[in-house]
Design a protein around this motif. Structure first.
Motif, PDB file in Angstrom:
ATOM      1  N   HIS A   1      -7.051  -1.663  -2.826  1.00 11.39           N
ATOM      2  CA  HIS A   1      -6.525  -0.300  -2.783  1.00 11.39           C
ATOM      3  C   HIS A   1      -6.111   0.118  -1.376  1.00 11.39           C
ATOM      4  CE1 HIS A   1      -6.639   4.140  -2.874  1.00 11.39           C
ATOM      5  NE2 HIS A   1      -6.047   3.957  -4.021  1.00 11.39           N
ATOM      6  N   CYS A   2      -6.983  -0.067  -0.401  1.00 15.86           N
ATOM      7  CA  CYS A   2      -6.693   0.401   0.959  1.00 15.86           C
ATOM      8  C   CYS A   2      -6.377  -0.733   1.932  1.00 15.86           C
ATOM      9  CB  CYS A   2      -7.849   1.236   1.497  1.00 15.86           C
ATOM     10  SG  CYS A   2      -9.387   0.326   1.759  1.00 15.86           S
TER      11      CYS A   2
ATOM     12  N   ALA B   1     -20.768   6.586   3.628  1.00 17.49           N
ATOM     13  CA  ALA B   1     -20.252   5.217   3.635  1.00 17.49           C
ATOM     14  C   ALA B   1     -21.312   4.242   3.129  1.00 17.49           C
ATOM     15  CB  ALA B   1     -19.795   4.834   5.039  1.00 17.49           C
ATOM     16  N   VAL B   2     -22.556   4.430   3.559  1.00 20.34           N
ATOM     17  CA  VAL B   2     -23.645   3.551   3.128  1.00 20.34           C
ATOM     18  C   VAL B   2     -23.891   3.707   1.630  1.00 20.34           C
ATOM     19  CG1 VAL B   2     -26.121   3.148   3.351  1.00 20.34           C
ATOM     20  CG2 VAL B   2     -24.721   3.366   5.390  1.00 20.34           C
TER      21      VAL B   2
ATOM     22  N   CYS C   1     -15.868   0.102  -2.250  1.00 15.89           N
ATOM     23  CA  CYS C   1     -15.295  -0.025  -0.908  1.00 15.89           C
ATOM     24  C   CYS C   1     -15.746   1.172  -0.079  1.00 15.89           C
ATOM     25  CB  CYS C   1     -13.769  -0.071  -0.997  1.00 15.89           C
ATOM     26  SG  CYS C   1     -12.936  -0.046   0.607  1.00 15.89           S
ATOM     27  N   PRO C   2     -16.411   0.957   1.059  1.00 12.63           N
ATOM     28  CA  PRO C   2     -16.883   2.076   1.874  1.00 12.63           C
ATOM     29  C   PRO C   2     -15.751   2.916   2.459  1.00 12.63           C
ATOM     30  CG  PRO C   2     -18.008   0.067   2.495  1.00 12.63           C
ATOM     31  CD  PRO C   2     -16.901  -0.324   1.563  1.00 12.63           C
ATOM     32  N   ARG C   3     -14.572   2.347   2.559  1.00 11.02           N
ATOM     33  CA  ARG C   3     -13.456   3.062   3.176  1.00 11.02           C
ATOM     34  C   ARG C   3     -12.755   3.987   2.191  1.00 11.02           C
ATOM     35  NH1 ARG C   3      -7.786   1.409   4.826  1.00 11.02           N
ATOM     36  NH2 ARG C   3      -7.361   2.742   6.628  1.00 11.02           N
ATOM     37  N   CYS C   4     -12.439   3.490   0.984  1.00 12.07           N
ATOM     38  CA  CYS C   4     -11.653   4.298   0.048  1.00 12.07           C
ATOM     39  C   CYS C   4     -12.424   4.706  -1.204  1.00 12.07           C
ATOM     40  CB  CYS C   4     -10.390   3.554  -0.359  1.00 12.07           C
ATOM     41  SG  CYS C   4     -10.678   2.076  -1.361  1.00 12.07           S
ATOM     42  N   ASN C   5     -13.514   4.038  -1.523  1.00 12.94           N
ATOM     43  CA  ASN C   5     -14.334   4.321  -2.699  1.00 12.94           C
ATOM     44  C   ASN C   5     -13.587   4.108  -4.005  1.00 12.94           C
ATOM     45  OD1 ASN C   5     -16.838   4.954  -3.800  1.00 12.94           O
ATOM     46  ND2 ASN C   5     -16.353   7.117  -3.986  1.00 12.94           N
ATOM     47  N   LYS C   6     -12.489   3.355  -3.992  1.00 16.23           N
ATOM     48  CA  LYS C   6     -11.693   3.137  -5.200  1.00 16.23           C
ATOM     49  C   LYS C   6     -11.920   1.763  -5.809  1.00 16.23           C
ATOM     50  CE  LYS C   6      -9.277   6.965  -4.851  1.00 16.23           C
ATOM     51  NZ  LYS C   6      -9.539   8.080  -5.705  1.00 16.23           N
TER      52      LYS C   6
ATOM     53  N   VAL D   1       0.857  -1.179   0.000  1.00 18.41           N
ATOM     54  CA  VAL D   1       0.000   0.000   0.000  1.00 18.41           C
ATOM     55  C   VAL D   1       0.894   1.231   0.000  1.00 18.41           C
ATOM     56  CG1 VAL D   1      -1.804   1.260   1.222  1.00 18.41           C
ATOM     57  CG2 VAL D   1      -1.775  -1.241   1.265  1.00 18.41           C
ATOM     58  N   PRO D   2       0.848   2.037  -1.059  1.00 18.80           N
ATOM     59  CA  PRO D   2       1.713   3.214  -1.106  1.00 18.80           C
ATOM     60  C   PRO D   2       1.367   4.227  -0.010  1.00 18.80           C
ATOM     61  CG  PRO D   2       0.554   2.880  -3.206  1.00 18.80           C
ATOM     62  CD  PRO D   2       0.055   1.870  -2.243  1.00 18.80           C
ATOM     63  N   GLU D   3       2.366   4.993   0.395  1.00 15.20           N
ATOM     64  CA  GLU D   3       2.170   5.992   1.434  1.00 15.20           C
ATOM     65  C   GLU D   3       1.162   7.060   1.005  1.00 15.20           C
ATOM     66  OE1 GLU D   3       3.775   6.480   4.490  1.00 15.20           O
ATOM     67  OE2 GLU D   3       4.658   4.497   4.380  1.00 15.20           O
ATOM     68  N   ASP D   4       1.189   7.421  -0.299  1.00 16.17           N
ATOM     69  CA  ASP D   4       0.311   8.485  -0.770  1.00 16.17           C
ATOM     70  C   ASP D   4      -1.097   7.991  -1.063  1.00 16.17           C
ATOM     71  OD1 ASP D   4       1.159   6.949  -2.893  1.00 16.17           O
ATOM     72  OD2 ASP D   4       1.141   8.619  -4.321  1.00 16.17           O
ATOM     73  N   ALA D   5      -1.350   6.699  -0.856  1.00 15.49           N
ATOM     74  CA  ALA D   5      -2.667   6.136  -1.139  1.00 15.49           C
ATOM     75  C   ALA D   5      -3.556   6.154   0.097  1.00 15.49           C
ATOM     76  CB  ALA D   5      -2.529   4.714  -1.658  1.00 15.49           C
ATOM     77  N   CYS D   6      -3.472   7.209   0.867  1.00 12.92           N
ATOM     78  CA  CYS D   6      -4.322   7.354   2.044  1.00 12.92           C
ATOM     79  C   CYS D   6      -5.774   7.393   1.589  1.00 12.92           C
ATOM     80  CB  CYS D   6      -3.963   8.626   2.790  1.00 12.92           C
ATOM     81  SG  CYS D   6      -4.933   8.865   4.275  1.00 12.92           S
ATOM     82  N   PRO D   7      -6.615   6.525   2.134  1.00 18.34           N
ATOM     83  CA  PRO D   7      -7.986   6.482   1.642  1.00 18.34           C
ATOM     84  C   PRO D   7      -8.761   7.749   1.989  1.00 18.34           C
ATOM     85  CG  PRO D   7      -7.766   5.101   3.574  1.00 18.34           C
ATOM     86  CD  PRO D   7      -6.380   5.577   3.215  1.00 18.34           C
ATOM     87  N   ALA D   8      -9.646   8.107   1.099  1.00 16.99           N
ATOM     88  CA  ALA D   8     -10.538   9.242   1.344  1.00 16.99           C
ATOM     89  C   ALA D   8     -11.710   8.723   2.165  1.00 16.99           C
ATOM     90  CB  ALA D   8     -11.016   9.825   0.026  1.00 16.99           C
ATOM     91  N   LEU D   9     -11.560   8.772   3.475  1.00 17.22           N
ATOM     92  CA  LEU D   9     -12.591   8.252   4.364  1.00 17.22           C
ATOM     93  C   LEU D   9     -13.867   9.061   4.197  1.00 17.22           C
ATOM     94  CD1 LEU D   9     -10.531   7.688   7.624  1.00 17.22           C
ATOM     95  CD2 LEU D   9     -11.343   5.956   6.044  1.00 17.22           C
TER      96      LEU D   9
END
Length: 163
Positions: free
Chosen positions: A70-71, A40-41, A49-54, A25-33
């Motif tokens: 992704h995350c 999230a729903v 993915c509810p956490r990263c949407n990717k 997991v790359p450092e810059d791939a911080c998920p957009a919570l």
């Protein structure tokens, strides 16, 4: 002595994918919570993915991914069980009730014709609602920190006050 009462069908087949290591997991791939539980729903309803949407949340129609590519979120902890089916039936019933009432009162169709219209429509609606309901329930479990999920919230940004 071998157990002759146990067949190959009685033994559980355990196939678990190993979790992706944090090194991938790359450092810059911080998920957009998501900012809210509603967001999230909505991500879960859309099958993301509810956490990263990717990444996609499901590998098959109702089978969620083990880990988000992704995350790296572990989705094996989810316990949606039968609740998506109950939600699907609930929504289908509330949509179909006025349709059935209107068909019966406003048309003079015979019973077989009514059944030919109503039954396929009900089945189609129930199947259509299953995956979005499961995605929403998984997202809600993650957002609320249920079943071993870690409760995560986006970092609160100050309004530029410098306080």
């Amino acid at each position: 002595m071998p157990d002759f009462m146990q067949t190959p069908f009685d033994r559980p087949i355990v196939r678990k994918a190993p979790p992706p290591s944090p090194d991938h997991v790359p450092e810059d791939a911080c998920p957009a919570l998501p900012a809210t539980g509603r967001e999230a729903v909505v991500r879960g309803i859309l099958g993301r993915c509810p956490r990263c949407n990717k990444a996609r949340l499901f590998t098959r129609f109702l089978k969620p991914v083990a880990h988000c590519p992704h995350c790296a979120q572990d989705w094996t902890r989810q316990q949606a069980d039968d609740f998506p089916a109950y939600v699907s039936i609930f929504l289908t019933g509330h949509i179909m009730a006025p349709v059935i009432i209107a068909l019966v009162q406003e048309t003079a169709l015979p019973l077989p014709a009514l059944a030919a219209i109503i039954v396929p429509l009900m089945l189609a609606l129930m199947i259509a609602f299953l995956q979005p309901a499961k995605g929403a329930i998984i997202a809600l479990q993650w957002w609320l920190g249920m079943h071993g999920f870690q409760k995560e919230r986006p970092a609160v940004r100050d309004g530029g006050n410098g306080e």
